[in-house]
Design an enzyme around this catalytic site. Structure first.
Site, PDB file in Angstrom:
ATOM      1  CG  PHE A 111      -0.466   0.556   2.560  1.00  0.00           C
ATOM      2  CD1 PHE A 111      -0.704   1.845   2.845  1.00  0.00           C
ATOM      3  CD2 PHE A 111       0.380  -0.296   3.323  1.00  0.00           C
ATOM      4  CE1 PHE A 111      -0.145   2.101   4.146  1.00  0.00           C
ATOM      5  CE2 PHE A 111       0.896  -0.056   4.462  1.00  0.00           C
ATOM      6  CZ  PHE A 111       0.634   1.305   5.054  1.00  0.00           C
ATOM      7  CE  LYS A 112       3.731   1.343   4.964  1.00  0.00           C
ATOM      8  NZ  LYS A 112       5.093   1.156   5.320  1.00  0.00           N
ATOM      9  CG  ASP A 113       3.938   0.640  -4.610  1.00  0.00           C
ATOM     10  OD1 ASP A 113       5.152   0.784  -4.213  1.00  0.00           O
ATOM     11  OD2 ASP A 113       3.647  -0.812  -4.508  1.00  0.00           O
ATOM     12  CB  THR A 146       7.922   2.790   4.253  1.00  0.00           C
ATOM     13  OG1 THR A 146       6.769   2.991   4.804  1.00  0.00           O
ATOM     14  CG2 THR A 146       8.600   4.371   3.961  1.00  0.00           C
TER      15      THR A 146
END
Length: 494
Positions: A111-113, A146
Protein backbone atom coordinates in the site's frame (compact mmCIF):
# COMPACT_ATOMS: atom_id res chain seq x y z
CA UNK A 1 -7.52 31.07 2.24
CA UNK A 2 -4.38 28.93 2.33
CA UNK A 3 -4.56 25.84 4.55
CA UNK A 4 -2.28 26.10 7.59
CA UNK A 5 -0.20 23.14 8.72
CA UNK A 6 1.12 23.45 12.26
CA UNK A 7 3.59 21.42 14.27
CA UNK A 8 1.88 19.27 16.88
CA UNK A 9 4.43 20.55 19.41
CA UNK A 10 4.77 24.28 18.69
CA UNK A 11 1.88 26.61 17.86
CA UNK A 12 4.30 29.14 16.33
CA UNK A 13 5.65 26.62 13.81
CA UNK A 14 3.14 27.06 10.99
CA UNK A 15 3.72 26.38 7.29
CA UNK A 16 1.92 25.87 3.98
CA UNK A 17 1.40 22.44 2.45
CA UNK A 18 4.45 22.63 0.17
CA UNK A 19 6.64 23.78 3.07
CA UNK A 20 5.36 20.92 5.24
CA UNK A 21 6.15 18.39 2.49
CA UNK A 22 9.62 19.83 1.98
CA UNK A 23 10.52 19.74 5.68
CA UNK A 24 8.97 16.31 6.28
CA UNK A 25 9.27 16.55 10.06
CA UNK A 26 8.97 19.74 12.08
CA UNK A 27 12.28 21.01 13.52
CA UNK A 28 10.82 20.79 17.04
CA UNK A 29 10.15 17.05 16.63
CA UNK A 30 6.43 17.48 15.98
CA UNK A 31 4.40 16.54 12.92
CA UNK A 32 2.87 19.09 10.58
CA UNK A 33 -0.89 18.72 10.84
CA UNK A 34 -3.81 20.66 9.29
CA UNK A 35 -5.35 23.05 11.81
CA UNK A 36 -8.68 22.91 10.00
CA UNK A 37 -9.72 20.38 7.41
CA UNK A 38 -10.68 21.77 4.00
CA UNK A 39 -14.20 21.74 2.67
CA UNK A 40 -14.39 19.19 -0.14
CA UNK A 41 -17.47 18.72 -2.30
CA UNK A 42 -17.90 14.94 -2.31
CA UNK A 43 -20.65 14.42 -4.86
CA UNK A 44 -20.64 10.63 -4.90
CA UNK A 45 -23.25 10.46 -7.66
CA UNK A 46 -20.55 11.97 -9.86
CA UNK A 47 -17.52 10.44 -8.13
CA UNK A 48 -18.80 6.89 -8.71
CA UNK A 49 -17.95 7.37 -12.39
CA UNK A 50 -14.67 9.20 -11.77
CA UNK A 51 -11.23 7.66 -12.32
CA UNK A 52 -8.79 7.25 -9.47
CA UNK A 53 -6.79 10.13 -10.89
CA UNK A 54 -9.84 12.40 -10.88
CA UNK A 55 -10.63 11.57 -7.25
CA UNK A 56 -6.97 12.18 -6.39
CA UNK A 57 -7.11 15.64 -7.96
CA UNK A 58 -10.25 16.56 -6.00
CA UNK A 59 -8.74 15.54 -2.65
CA UNK A 60 -5.18 16.74 -3.22
CA UNK A 61 -6.24 20.14 -4.53
CA UNK A 62 -8.18 20.70 -1.29
CA UNK A 63 -5.37 19.66 1.08
CA UNK A 64 -2.39 20.88 -0.96
CA UNK A 65 -3.92 24.21 -1.81
CA UNK A 66 -0.72 26.10 -2.53
CA UNK A 67 -0.04 23.84 -5.52
CA UNK A 68 -1.36 25.05 -8.87
CA UNK A 69 -3.76 22.95 -10.92
CA UNK A 70 -1.09 22.24 -13.53
CA UNK A 71 1.42 21.21 -10.84
CA UNK A 72 -1.02 18.71 -9.35
CA UNK A 73 -2.00 17.42 -12.80
CA UNK A 74 1.66 16.71 -13.54
CA UNK A 75 2.27 14.98 -10.20
CA UNK A 76 -0.85 12.80 -10.50
CA UNK A 77 -0.12 11.83 -14.12
CA UNK A 78 3.42 10.73 -13.22
CA UNK A 79 2.29 8.82 -10.13
CA UNK A 80 -0.81 6.85 -11.15
CA UNK A 81 0.19 5.40 -14.49
CA UNK A 82 1.18 2.03 -15.95
CA UNK A 83 3.33 1.20 -12.91
CA UNK A 84 0.00 0.00 -11.46
CA UNK A 85 -1.18 -3.27 -12.95
CA UNK A 86 -4.85 -2.24 -13.09
CA UNK A 87 -6.42 1.00 -14.36
CA UNK A 88 -8.61 0.98 -11.25
CA UNK A 89 -5.39 1.55 -9.20
CA UNK A 90 -7.18 0.37 -5.99
CA UNK A 91 -9.86 -2.23 -6.81
CA UNK A 92 -12.45 -3.51 -4.32
CA UNK A 93 -12.99 -7.24 -3.97
CA UNK A 94 -16.09 -8.62 -2.25
CA UNK A 95 -15.31 -11.58 0.02
CA UNK A 96 -18.40 -12.81 1.84
CA UNK A 97 -19.44 -10.03 4.20
CA UNK A 98 -16.42 -7.80 3.65
CA UNK A 99 -14.89 -5.70 0.89
CA UNK A 100 -11.12 -5.86 0.57
CA UNK A 101 -9.65 -2.63 -0.78
CA UNK A 102 -6.59 -3.91 -2.65
CA UNK A 103 -3.85 -1.34 -2.19
CA UNK A 104 -1.04 -3.49 -3.56
CA UNK A 105 -1.24 -3.11 -7.33
CA UNK A 106 1.75 -0.77 -7.59
CA UNK A 107 5.36 -1.52 -8.43
CA UNK A 108 6.34 -2.86 -4.98
CA UNK A 109 3.04 -4.70 -4.22
CA UNK A 110 2.29 -2.87 -0.97
CA UNK A 111 0.00 0.00 0.00
CA UNK A 112 2.95 2.34 0.41
CA UNK A 113 3.01 2.63 -3.40
CA UNK A 114 -0.27 4.52 -3.26
CA UNK A 115 1.42 7.54 -1.69
CA UNK A 116 5.09 6.99 -2.47
CA UNK A 117 4.39 7.01 -6.21
CA UNK A 118 3.43 10.66 -5.91
CA UNK A 119 5.58 11.91 -3.01
CA UNK A 120 8.80 12.36 -5.05
CA UNK A 121 6.92 14.59 -7.49
CA UNK A 122 5.22 16.55 -4.69
CA UNK A 123 8.58 16.98 -2.99
CA UNK A 124 10.55 18.16 -6.02
CA UNK A 125 7.68 20.48 -6.96
CA UNK A 126 7.67 21.85 -3.41
CA UNK A 127 11.39 22.54 -3.59
CA UNK A 128 10.95 24.54 -6.81
CA UNK A 129 8.00 26.44 -5.32
CA UNK A 130 10.10 27.41 -2.30
CA UNK A 131 13.14 28.36 -4.38
CA UNK A 132 15.24 25.61 -2.82
CA UNK A 133 18.18 24.31 -4.82
CA UNK A 134 19.67 22.18 -2.03
CA UNK A 135 19.88 18.44 -2.59
CA UNK A 136 16.97 16.81 -0.76
CA UNK A 137 18.10 13.88 1.39
CA UNK A 138 15.27 11.45 2.14
CA UNK A 139 16.02 9.81 5.47
CA UNK A 140 13.59 7.12 6.51
CA UNK A 141 13.11 4.07 8.70
CA UNK A 142 11.05 1.16 7.45
CA UNK A 143 9.31 -1.80 9.03
CA UNK A 144 9.36 -3.52 5.65
CA UNK A 145 7.39 -1.77 2.91
CA UNK A 146 8.07 1.97 3.07
CA UNK A 147 11.75 1.46 2.28
CA UNK A 148 11.29 -0.29 -1.05
CA UNK A 149 8.36 1.87 -2.13
CA UNK A 150 10.28 5.05 -1.27
CA UNK A 151 13.40 3.93 -3.10
CA UNK A 152 11.38 2.89 -6.13
CA UNK A 153 9.83 6.36 -6.16
CA UNK A 154 13.02 8.32 -5.62
CA UNK A 155 15.52 6.19 -7.58
CA UNK A 156 17.56 8.49 -9.84
CA UNK A 157 15.23 11.46 -9.23
CA UNK A 158 17.52 14.46 -9.83
CA UNK A 159 18.44 16.50 -6.77
CA UNK A 160 17.66 13.75 -4.26
CA UNK A 161 19.40 11.07 -2.20
CA UNK A 162 17.54 8.44 -0.21
CA UNK A 163 18.84 6.51 2.78
CA UNK A 164 16.68 3.74 4.24
CA UNK A 165 17.21 1.93 7.55
CA UNK A 166 15.50 -1.40 8.27
CA UNK A 167 15.72 -3.93 11.15
CA UNK A 168 17.96 -6.86 10.22
CA UNK A 169 15.93 -10.04 10.67
CA UNK A 170 12.76 -8.01 11.20
CA UNK A 171 11.37 -8.14 7.65
CA UNK A 172 10.45 -10.96 5.29
CA UNK A 173 13.08 -12.33 2.89
CA UNK A 174 11.11 -10.92 -0.05
CA UNK A 175 10.92 -7.50 1.62
CA UNK A 176 14.65 -7.53 2.34
CA UNK A 177 15.61 -8.52 -1.20
CA UNK A 178 13.30 -5.90 -2.67
CA UNK A 179 15.34 -3.31 -0.77
CA UNK A 180 18.85 -4.69 -1.06
CA UNK A 181 18.59 -5.22 -4.84
CA UNK A 182 17.23 -1.70 -5.49
CA UNK A 183 18.96 0.08 -8.35
CA UNK A 184 19.64 3.81 -8.54
CA UNK A 185 22.81 5.80 -7.98
CA UNK A 186 21.11 7.82 -5.22
CA UNK A 187 19.70 4.89 -3.21
CA UNK A 188 21.27 3.60 0.00
CA UNK A 189 20.01 0.81 2.28
CA UNK A 190 21.31 0.03 5.76
CA UNK A 191 20.29 -2.86 8.01
CA UNK A 192 20.49 -2.10 11.72
CA UNK A 193 21.11 -4.41 14.64
CA UNK A 194 17.86 -3.48 16.35
CA UNK A 195 14.12 -3.23 15.71
CA UNK A 196 12.01 -0.72 13.78
CA UNK A 197 11.41 1.48 16.82
CA UNK A 198 15.17 1.78 17.29
CA UNK A 199 15.55 2.88 13.66
CA UNK A 200 12.63 5.30 13.76
CA UNK A 201 13.77 6.87 17.05
CA UNK A 202 17.24 7.60 15.71
CA UNK A 203 15.91 8.94 12.40
CA UNK A 204 13.72 11.37 14.38
CA UNK A 205 16.75 12.33 16.48
CA UNK A 206 18.79 13.11 13.36
CA UNK A 207 16.03 15.39 12.07
CA UNK A 208 16.34 17.39 15.29
CA UNK A 209 20.16 17.42 15.38
CA UNK A 210 21.19 21.05 14.77
CA UNK A 211 24.84 20.14 14.20
CA UNK A 212 23.93 17.59 11.52
CA UNK A 213 21.50 20.05 9.93
CA UNK A 214 24.26 22.64 9.65
CA UNK A 215 26.74 20.11 8.24
CA UNK A 216 24.25 19.28 5.52
CA UNK A 217 23.42 22.91 4.77
CA UNK A 218 27.15 23.62 4.39
CA UNK A 219 27.10 21.00 1.62
CA UNK A 220 23.84 22.39 0.17
CA UNK A 221 21.76 19.47 1.44
CA UNK A 222 18.69 19.21 3.66
CA UNK A 223 16.69 16.36 5.17
CA UNK A 224 13.14 15.33 4.35
CA UNK A 225 11.13 12.23 5.17
CA UNK A 226 9.28 9.57 3.17
CA UNK A 227 7.58 8.13 6.25
CA UNK A 228 3.92 8.90 6.86
CA UNK A 229 5.26 11.51 9.29
CA UNK A 230 5.48 13.58 6.08
CA UNK A 231 2.08 15.09 5.31
CA UNK A 232 2.87 14.51 1.62
CA UNK A 233 2.69 10.79 2.35
CA UNK A 234 -0.44 11.02 4.45
CA UNK A 235 -2.72 13.17 2.27
CA UNK A 236 -2.58 10.86 -0.82
CA UNK A 237 -3.77 8.02 1.42
CA UNK A 238 -7.05 9.85 2.01
CA UNK A 239 -7.82 9.47 -1.70
CA UNK A 240 -8.42 5.73 -1.73
CA UNK A 241 -11.03 5.82 1.02
CA UNK A 242 -13.02 8.40 -0.97
CA UNK A 243 -12.56 6.29 -4.09
CA UNK A 244 -13.61 3.07 -2.32
CA UNK A 245 -16.86 4.58 -1.09
CA UNK A 246 -17.66 5.82 -4.60
CA UNK A 247 -16.97 2.37 -6.03
CA UNK A 248 -19.32 0.71 -3.52
CA UNK A 249 -22.08 3.01 -4.76
CA UNK A 250 -21.21 2.30 -8.40
CA UNK A 251 -21.43 -1.45 -7.77
CA UNK A 252 -24.84 -1.03 -6.13
CA UNK A 253 -23.54 -2.48 -2.86
CA UNK A 254 -24.54 0.59 -0.83
CA UNK A 255 -26.77 3.61 -1.30
CA UNK A 256 -25.30 7.12 -1.39
CA UNK A 257 -25.14 8.32 2.22
CA UNK A 258 -25.19 4.81 3.74
CA UNK A 259 -22.51 4.43 6.39
CA UNK A 260 -19.64 1.97 6.21
CA UNK A 261 -17.01 0.76 8.66
CA UNK A 262 -13.32 0.75 7.78
CA UNK A 263 -10.84 -1.73 9.27
CA UNK A 264 -7.12 -1.02 8.95
CA UNK A 265 -4.13 -3.18 9.94
CA UNK A 266 -2.23 -0.59 11.93
CA UNK A 267 1.41 -0.03 12.81
CA UNK A 268 2.50 3.59 12.52
CA UNK A 269 -1.13 4.82 12.50
CA UNK A 270 -0.84 6.73 9.21
CA UNK A 271 -3.23 4.61 7.13
CA UNK A 272 -6.05 4.69 9.67
CA UNK A 273 -5.46 8.40 10.31
CA UNK A 274 -6.01 8.97 6.59
CA UNK A 275 -9.34 7.14 6.95
CA UNK A 276 -10.21 9.47 9.84
CA UNK A 277 -9.49 12.50 7.66
CA UNK A 278 -11.60 10.93 4.89
CA UNK A 279 -14.50 10.75 7.35
CA UNK A 280 -13.93 14.33 8.45
CA UNK A 281 -14.21 15.64 4.88
CA UNK A 282 -17.45 13.77 4.25
CA UNK A 283 -17.05 10.04 3.63
CA UNK A 284 -19.89 8.40 5.63
CA UNK A 285 -17.78 6.26 7.96
CA UNK A 286 -19.38 4.94 11.16
CA UNK A 287 -16.47 3.14 12.81
CA UNK A 288 -12.72 3.05 12.32
CA UNK A 289 -11.48 -0.35 13.50
CA UNK A 290 -7.81 -0.31 14.46
CA UNK A 291 -6.34 -3.81 14.03
CA UNK A 292 -3.05 -4.79 15.67
CA UNK A 293 -0.94 -7.92 15.87
CA UNK A 294 0.58 -9.19 19.12
CA UNK A 295 2.42 -5.85 19.49
CA UNK A 296 -0.92 -4.52 20.69
CA UNK A 297 0.12 -1.15 22.10
CA UNK A 298 -2.70 0.59 20.18
CA UNK A 299 -5.35 -1.90 21.31
CA UNK A 300 -4.35 -1.26 24.91
CA UNK A 301 -4.26 2.50 24.35
CA UNK A 302 -7.82 2.69 23.06
CA UNK A 303 -8.99 0.46 25.93
CA UNK A 304 -7.21 2.32 28.75
CA UNK A 305 -6.24 5.77 27.36
CA UNK A 306 -2.71 4.97 28.53
CA UNK A 307 -0.01 4.69 25.87
CA UNK A 308 2.68 2.38 27.25
CA UNK A 309 5.62 1.32 25.10
CA UNK A 310 7.33 -0.45 28.03
CA UNK A 311 6.70 -3.99 26.85
CA UNK A 312 8.43 -6.80 25.04
CA UNK A 313 8.83 -6.27 21.30
CA UNK A 314 7.48 -9.23 19.35
CA UNK A 315 8.61 -10.29 15.87
CA UNK A 316 5.50 -11.55 14.08
CA UNK A 317 4.39 -12.77 10.66
CA UNK A 318 3.04 -9.24 9.97
CA UNK A 319 6.32 -7.29 10.35
CA UNK A 320 5.07 -3.95 9.04
CA UNK A 321 2.99 -3.77 12.22
CA UNK A 322 5.81 -4.73 14.57
CA UNK A 323 5.89 -1.25 16.08
CA UNK A 324 5.61 -0.01 19.67
CA UNK A 325 5.78 3.75 18.96
CA UNK A 326 3.06 4.67 16.46
CA UNK A 327 4.26 8.06 15.26
CA UNK A 328 1.08 9.22 13.53
CA UNK A 329 -0.98 8.71 16.67
CA UNK A 330 0.56 12.03 17.73
CA UNK A 331 -1.58 13.79 15.11
CA UNK A 332 -4.75 12.20 16.48
CA UNK A 333 -3.71 13.10 20.04
CA UNK A 334 -3.22 16.70 18.84
CA UNK A 335 -6.79 16.75 17.51
CA UNK A 336 -8.15 15.03 20.62
CA UNK A 337 -6.58 17.79 22.71
CA UNK A 338 -8.25 20.50 20.66
CA UNK A 339 -5.12 21.14 18.55
CA UNK A 340 -3.22 22.11 21.71
CA UNK A 341 0.52 21.94 20.94
CA UNK A 342 1.61 22.53 24.55
CA UNK A 343 -0.39 19.60 25.89
CA UNK A 344 0.65 17.38 22.98
CA UNK A 345 4.34 18.14 23.52
CA UNK A 346 3.99 17.36 27.23
CA UNK A 347 2.60 13.91 26.43
CA UNK A 348 5.24 13.18 23.78
CA UNK A 349 8.02 14.26 26.16
CA UNK A 350 6.52 11.98 28.78
CA UNK A 351 6.55 9.07 26.31
CA UNK A 352 10.21 9.73 25.49
CA UNK A 353 11.29 10.11 29.12
CA UNK A 354 9.06 7.63 30.97
CA UNK A 355 7.89 5.31 28.21
CA UNK A 356 4.21 6.08 28.70
CA UNK A 357 1.57 8.78 28.98
CA UNK A 358 -1.99 9.05 30.27
CA UNK A 359 -4.49 10.81 28.00
CA UNK A 360 -6.65 13.32 29.86
CA UNK A 361 -10.42 13.70 29.15
CA UNK A 362 -10.71 14.53 25.45
CA UNK A 363 -13.16 15.09 22.62
CA UNK A 364 -15.39 11.98 22.84
CA UNK A 365 -16.89 12.55 19.40
CA UNK A 366 -13.48 11.67 17.91
CA UNK A 367 -12.48 8.91 20.30
CA UNK A 368 -15.86 7.16 19.96
CA UNK A 369 -15.22 6.65 16.25
CA UNK A 370 -12.46 4.16 17.02
CA UNK A 371 -12.66 0.51 17.95
CA UNK A 372 -9.52 -1.54 18.47
CA UNK A 373 -8.54 -5.17 18.69
CA UNK A 374 -5.63 -7.50 17.99
CA UNK A 375 -5.07 -10.90 16.45
CA UNK A 376 -2.62 -13.52 17.69
CA UNK A 377 -0.32 -15.36 15.30
CA UNK A 378 -2.65 -18.37 15.47
CA UNK A 379 -5.72 -16.24 14.73
CA UNK A 380 -3.96 -14.59 11.80
CA UNK A 381 -3.04 -17.93 10.26
CA UNK A 382 -6.55 -19.27 10.84
CA UNK A 383 -8.05 -16.23 9.12
CA UNK A 384 -5.89 -16.73 6.01
CA UNK A 385 -7.15 -20.32 5.89
CA UNK A 386 -10.79 -19.36 6.50
CA UNK A 387 -10.83 -16.80 3.70
CA UNK A 388 -9.09 -19.22 1.33
CA UNK A 389 -11.52 -22.04 2.10
CA UNK A 390 -14.45 -19.67 1.57
CA UNK A 391 -13.32 -17.98 -1.63
CA UNK A 392 -9.99 -19.40 -2.90
CA UNK A 393 -8.61 -15.92 -2.17
CA UNK A 394 -5.35 -15.56 -0.22
CA UNK A 395 -4.79 -12.60 2.08
CA UNK A 396 -1.39 -11.45 3.23
CA UNK A 397 -0.83 -11.65 7.03
CA UNK A 398 -1.44 -7.91 7.62
CA UNK A 399 -4.78 -8.02 5.83
CA UNK A 400 -5.61 -11.22 7.71
CA UNK A 401 -4.97 -9.44 11.03
CA UNK A 402 -7.49 -6.78 10.01
CA UNK A 403 -9.97 -9.39 8.79
CA UNK A 404 -9.70 -11.42 12.01
CA UNK A 405 -10.08 -8.33 14.21
CA UNK A 406 -13.09 -7.16 12.21
CA UNK A 407 -14.90 -10.49 12.52
CA UNK A 408 -14.21 -10.60 16.27
CA UNK A 409 -15.63 -7.06 16.54
CA UNK A 410 -18.68 -7.97 14.47
CA UNK A 411 -19.39 -11.06 16.55
CA UNK A 412 -19.09 -9.14 19.82
CA UNK A 413 -20.99 -6.02 18.73
CA UNK A 414 -23.53 -7.40 16.29
CA UNK A 415 -22.65 -4.49 13.99
CA UNK A 416 -23.81 -5.38 10.47
CA UNK A 417 -22.57 -2.14 8.83
CA UNK A 418 -20.81 -2.89 5.50
CA UNK A 419 -17.06 -2.96 6.01
CA UNK A 420 -14.07 -2.04 3.87
CA UNK A 421 -10.83 -3.71 4.92
CA UNK A 422 -7.59 -2.05 3.88
CA UNK A 423 -5.69 -4.86 2.16
CA UNK A 424 -2.20 -3.53 2.50
CA UNK A 425 0.07 -6.04 0.75
CA UNK A 426 0.12 -8.85 -1.74
CA UNK A 427 0.53 -12.32 -0.24
CA UNK A 428 3.55 -12.64 -2.55
CA UNK A 429 5.43 -10.41 -0.10
CA UNK A 430 4.94 -13.06 2.58
CA UNK A 431 4.66 -16.31 0.61
CA UNK A 432 5.86 -18.66 3.36
CA UNK A 433 3.30 -17.30 5.82
CA UNK A 434 0.48 -17.56 3.28
CA UNK A 435 1.37 -21.06 2.08
CA UNK A 436 1.88 -22.35 5.62
CA UNK A 437 -1.51 -21.01 6.70
CA UNK A 438 -3.34 -22.52 3.74
CA UNK A 439 -1.45 -25.80 3.46
CA UNK A 440 -0.51 -26.44 7.08
CA UNK A 441 3.18 -27.00 6.45
CA UNK A 442 6.17 -24.69 6.26
CA UNK A 443 8.05 -24.21 3.01
CA UNK A 444 11.51 -23.18 4.13
CA UNK A 445 12.51 -21.38 0.92
CA UNK A 446 10.69 -18.14 0.07
CA UNK A 447 10.90 -18.70 -3.66
CA UNK A 448 9.59 -22.26 -3.49
CA UNK A 449 6.76 -20.76 -1.47
CA UNK A 450 6.17 -18.25 -4.29
CA UNK A 451 5.71 -21.16 -6.72
CA UNK A 452 3.33 -22.90 -4.33
CA UNK A 453 1.40 -19.68 -3.74
CA UNK A 454 0.95 -19.29 -7.49
CA UNK A 455 -0.36 -22.86 -7.65
CA UNK A 456 -2.79 -22.31 -4.77
CA UNK A 457 -4.10 -18.89 -5.75
CA UNK A 458 -3.94 -18.90 -9.53
CA UNK A 459 -2.74 -15.28 -9.31
CA UNK A 460 0.19 -14.45 -11.56
CA UNK A 461 3.53 -13.87 -9.84
CA UNK A 462 3.94 -10.06 -9.82
CA UNK A 463 6.89 -8.35 -11.49
CA UNK A 464 8.03 -7.13 -8.07
CA UNK A 465 8.87 -10.71 -7.10
CA UNK A 466 9.58 -12.42 -10.41
CA UNK A 467 13.36 -12.55 -10.90
CA UNK A 468 14.11 -11.23 -7.41
CA UNK A 469 15.88 -14.43 -6.39
CA UNK A 470 18.65 -13.91 -8.95
CA UNK A 471 18.86 -10.11 -8.79
CA UNK A 472 22.18 -8.59 -7.70
CA UNK A 473 22.33 -7.63 -4.02
CA UNK A 474 23.70 -4.08 -4.16
CA UNK A 475 23.27 -2.97 -0.53
CA UNK A 476 25.05 -4.99 2.17
CA UNK A 477 25.76 -2.50 4.98
CA UNK A 478 24.83 -3.51 8.53
CA UNK A 479 25.40 -1.15 11.48
CA UNK A 480 24.61 -0.86 15.15
CA UNK A 481 21.83 1.61 15.98
CA UNK A 482 24.41 3.90 17.55
CA UNK A 483 26.23 4.14 14.19
CA UNK A 484 23.27 5.19 12.04
CA UNK A 485 24.29 8.84 11.83
CA UNK A 486 27.83 7.90 10.92
CA UNK A 487 26.48 5.85 8.04
CA UNK A 488 24.45 8.85 6.86
CA UNK A 489 27.46 11.15 7.03
CA UNK A 490 29.62 8.62 5.19
CA UNK A 491 27.11 8.24 2.36
CA UNK A 492 26.72 12.00 1.98
CA UNK A 493 30.37 12.90 2.47
CA UNK A 494 29.81 15.35 5.31
Amino acid sequence: MTLIYQSTRNAQNQVTASQAILHGLASDGGLFTPMNLPEVELNFNQLKDSSYQEVAKLVLSAFLDDFTESELDACIAKAYDSKFDTPKIAPLVKLGDQYNLELFHGSTIAFKDMALSILPHLLTTSAKKQGIDNKIVILTATSGDTGKAAMAGFADVPGTEIIVFYPKGGVSKIQELQMTTQKGSNTHVVAIEGNFDDAQTDVKRMFNDEELRQKLLDKKMQLSSANSMNIGRLVPQIVYYVYAYAQLIKAGDIQNGEKINVTVPTGNFGNILAAYYAKEIGVPIAKLICASNENKVLTDFFATKVYDKKRDFKVTSSPSMDILVSSNLERLIFHLLGNDAVKTKTLMDCLAEKGEYQLEPVRPEILDLFEAGFATEEETSAEIKRVYDMSAYIEDPHTAVASAVYHAYKKESGDETPVVIASTASPYKFPRVAVSAVGGQDVEDDFKAVEELHHLSGVAVPKAVDGLETAEVRHKTVVATADMQQAVEDYLGV
